[in-house]
Design a protein around this motif. Structure first.
Motif, PDB file in Angstrom:
ATOM      1  N   PRO A 167       0.826  -1.213   0.000  1.00 19.46           N
ATOM      2  CA  PRO A 167       0.000   0.000   0.000  1.00 19.46           C
ATOM      3  C   PRO A 167       0.864   1.269   0.000  1.00 19.46           C
ATOM      4  N   ALA A 168       0.275   2.362  -0.438  1.00 21.34           N
ATOM      5  CA  ALA A 168       0.993   3.636  -0.563  1.00 21.34           C
ATOM      6  C   ALA A 168       1.606   4.090   0.757  1.00 21.34           C
ATOM      7  N   ASP A 169       0.912   3.852   1.881  1.00 22.14           N
ATOM      8  CA  ASP A 169       1.480   4.291   3.160  1.00 22.14           C
ATOM      9  C   ASP A 169       2.755   3.527   3.483  1.00 22.14           C
ATOM     10  N   ARG A 170       2.861   2.280   3.053  1.00 25.86           N
ATOM     11  CA  ARG A 170       4.091   1.500   3.252  1.00 25.86           C
ATOM     12  C   ARG A 170       5.206   2.028   2.359  1.00 25.86           C
ATOM     13  N   HIS A 171       4.861   2.487   1.163  1.00 20.91           N
ATOM     14  CA  HIS A 171       5.866   3.104   0.290  1.00 20.91           C
ATOM     15  C   HIS A 171       6.448   4.339   0.975  1.00 20.91           C
ATOM     16  N   ALA A 172       5.576   5.135   1.574  1.00 21.46           N
ATOM     17  CA  ALA A 172       6.043   6.335   2.276  1.00 21.46           C
ATOM     18  C   ALA A 172       6.920   5.953   3.460  1.00 21.46           C
ATOM     19  N   ASP A 173       6.528   4.906   4.201  1.00 20.45           N
ATOM     20  CA  ASP A 173       7.349   4.447   5.332  1.00 20.45           C
ATOM     21  C   ASP A 173       8.719   3.986   4.857  1.00 20.45           C
TER      22      ASP A 173
END
Length: 76
Positions: free
Chosen positions: A29-35
């Motif tokens: 998910p996109a939030d994991r990419h940001a992390d």
């Protein structure tokens, strides 16, 4: 472009990593990419700090009277 802003490919990781992302990373998910992007930037900052400290420690092996010239030559 700021490294925090994704380019037209959509992931903040695209700005940090060369080439296409592996399918297993792209599927996150996109939030994991940001992390992951935050972790990579933190690791890069830590590496830079470690390299700077190592460069300064390396000067300890240079005779004191030569250190200013060596610092100037290597840009420290």
């Amino acid at each position: 472009m700021s490294p925090d802003i994704a380019d037209d490919r959509g992931s903040p990781l695209d700005n940090l990593l060369p080439g296409p992302l592996p399918p297993s990373i792209s599927a996150l998910p996109a939030d994991r990419h940001a992390d992951l992007a935050d972790l990579i930037r933190a690791a890069e900052r830590a590496r830079t700090t470690d390299l700077e400290q190592a460069a300064h420690r390396a000067l300890d092996s240079i005779p004191v009277f030569l250190r200013p010239a060596v610092r100037k030559a290597v840009g420290l």
